[in-house]
Scaffold this motif. Structure first.
Motif, PDB file in Angstrom:
ATOM      1  N   TYR A  50       0.811  -1.214   0.000  1.00 15.06           N
ATOM      2  CA  TYR A  50       0.000   0.000   0.000  1.00 15.06           C
ATOM      3  C   TYR A  50       0.851   1.274   0.000  1.00 15.06           C
ATOM      4  O   TYR A  50       0.656   2.172  -0.823  1.00 15.06           O
ATOM      5  N   LEU A  59       1.114   4.083  -3.121  1.00 17.93           N
ATOM      6  CA  LEU A  59       0.771   5.506  -3.034  1.00 17.93           C
ATOM      7  C   LEU A  59       1.959   6.379  -3.429  1.00 17.93           C
ATOM      8  O   LEU A  59       1.800   7.397  -4.115  1.00 17.93           O
ATOM      9  N   LEU A  93       2.276   6.233  -7.146  1.00 20.20           N
ATOM     10  CA  LEU A  93       1.213   7.025  -7.762  1.00 20.20           C
ATOM     11  C   LEU A  93       1.551   8.510  -7.727  1.00 20.20           C
ATOM     12  O   LEU A  93       1.440   9.215  -8.735  1.00 20.20           O
ATOM     13  N   ARG A  94       1.961   9.005  -6.563  1.00 21.55           N
ATOM     14  CA  ARG A  94       2.274  10.430  -6.445  1.00 21.55           C
ATOM     15  C   ARG A  94       3.487  10.812  -7.278  1.00 21.55           C
ATOM     16  O   ARG A  94       3.538  11.900  -7.856  1.00 21.55           O
ATOM     17  N   VAL A 151      -7.195  13.086  -8.584  1.00 24.69           N
ATOM     18  CA  VAL A 151      -6.160  12.533  -7.708  1.00 24.69           C
ATOM     19  C   VAL A 151      -6.790  11.721  -6.589  1.00 24.69           C
ATOM     20  O   VAL A 151      -6.347  10.604  -6.274  1.00 24.69           O
ATOM     21  N   GLU A 177      -6.275   7.746  -5.706  1.00 24.52           N
ATOM     22  CA  GLU A 177      -5.836   7.275  -4.392  1.00 24.52           C
ATOM     23  C   GLU A 177      -6.850   6.315  -3.784  1.00 24.52           C
ATOM     24  O   GLU A 177      -6.472   5.329  -3.138  1.00 24.52           O
ATOM     25  N   ARG A 178      -8.130   6.579  -3.999  1.00 25.03           N
ATOM     26  CA  ARG A 178      -9.166   5.678  -3.484  1.00 25.03           C
ATOM     27  C   ARG A 178      -9.057   4.312  -4.179  1.00 25.03           C
ATOM     28  O   ARG A 178      -9.142   3.260  -3.520  1.00 25.03           O
ATOM     29  N   THR A 238      -6.024   2.483  -2.851  1.00 25.43           N
ATOM     30  CA  THR A 238      -6.266   2.037  -1.474  1.00 25.43           C
ATOM     31  C   THR A 238      -7.099   0.760  -1.436  1.00 25.43           C
ATOM     32  O   THR A 238      -6.771  -0.203  -0.718  1.00 25.43           O
TER      33      THR A 238
END
Length: 349
Positions: A236, A240, A243-244, A328, A332-333, A336
């Motif tokens: 996880y 993230l 992704l960022r 964004v 992120e959802r 997650t």
């Protein structure tokens, strides 16, 4: 000098397809049609033909003609035998934009090709211009061959392209390294080809994923497939961060979602099957490596969590295409839900 044999013809040659040659291994003929939009492959094929002919006779004369800016009489002039009878290679570009004068003279040339001349016709398929000429070549007039260069768009096609680069060079590359390389250059085949050639030239031994990371780590880290891989693996925090990093590097949210969706679809197709890898790959129209990868990705997943991940990805797809003001947050959802394998906002434990 090795003898060149023209392609075999029969009494019904005008009705049969001419030989279709792989762009990696083309062979000369009186007329060679290099067709299709993939310029990297076309350039390789044309260069290989030149090298083949030059190896046969270093005195090869090479001429270039633009079919879209054609001067009448040029084709016959450059294909006619010279005083010393050197072989001739004529490269014709822009046949998809050819002038009437070129098309008329090229059709006439097919009736009486010049001995010792190889004429390469490059048609990208961007238009139907020149169709009569292409049909004539493909029907067998001019005793030619065709080298198709179709577009390389799918992940499997890019994987095959890169794999072929290393195989042709006699180099071994680890599957993980190959996949990382293809993922890093998923949007540009020219850059992928250049990256493969750089590794082939620079690395003396086998190519590992560590070597690919060292050369192209920045590209790999921001790859959409890196985001997908880390999320699906349940990492996880890493997902993230990836992704960022991707978004900060200018990655478009739509392809990011598409990469995740592609992997989840493949997992869903493979899930639950006990067939052998080759038979399942053949039935699903996939490569063996894709089946093996999907089976590894399925570790720790079940029907419920996979369905939930697919639903979360579908929602994110709609959101990043205009369904939400905050793309964004939508990404992120999705990450997650996939990485935790639990509904958004709820701990899996």
């Amino acid at each position: 000098m090795p003898a060149r044999r023209p392609p075999a013809r029969s009494s019904s040659a005008s009705r049969i397809a001419i030989p279709q040659l792989d762009w990696r291994a083309p062979e000369p003929a009186p007329v060679v049609l290099v067709s299709g939009p993939e310029e990297v492959c076309a350039e390789r094929a044309i260069a290989a033909l030149r090298d083949y002919l030059r190896a046969e006779d270093p005195s090869l004369e090479v001429s270039d003609i633009r079919a879209d800016d054609y001067v009448s009489g040029t084709l016959l002039g450059v294909t006619s035998p010279s005083l010393f009878g050197e072989p001739r290679l004529v490269r014709v570009s822009g046949v998809e934009k050819a002038t009437d004068a070129f098309l008329t003279e090229a059709l006439g040339y097919l009736e009486h090709p010049q001995d010792g001349a190889t004429v390469i016709l490059r048609h990208t398929g961007a238009s139907v211009r020149g169709k009569k000429l292409l049909d004539a070549v493909r029907a067998g007039q001019g005793n030619g061959v065709e080298v198709p260069c179709p577009a390389v768009k799918r992940d499997g096609d890019r994987f095959d392209f890169a794999s072929g680069e290393f195989r042709t060079a006699g180099k071994r590359i680890a599957p993980a390294a190959l996949r990382a390389l293809v993922s890093a250059f998923a949007d540009d085949l020219t850059e992928l080809a250049a990256a493969c050639q750089q590794l082939i030239a620079d690395v003396p031994g086998d190519i590992t994923d560590q070597i690919v990371e060292r050369y192209y780590g920045g590209r790999v880290e921001t790859s959409a497939f890196t985001v997908a891989d880390t999320a699906i693996a349940g990492r996880y925090g890493e997902a993230l961060i990836a992704l960022r990093h991707a978004l900060a590097s200018g990655a478009d949210p739509v392809p990011l979602v598409a990469a995740v969706a592609s992997k989840l679809r493949t997992m869903a197709r493979v899930a639950g099957s006990r067939e052998s890898t080759p038979s399942l790959a053949a039935r699903l129209g996939m490569k063996d490596w894709q089946v093996d990868r999907a089976r590894r990705d399925l570790s720790g997943w079940n029907e419920t969590t996979l369905g939930m991940a697919i639903q979360a990805t579908a929602r994110a797809d709609a959101d990043v295409k205009g369904g939400s003001r905050d793309a964004v947050f939508a990404l992120e959802r999705m990450v997650t839900v996939i990485a935790t394998r639990a509904p958004f906002g709820r701990s899996p434990h």
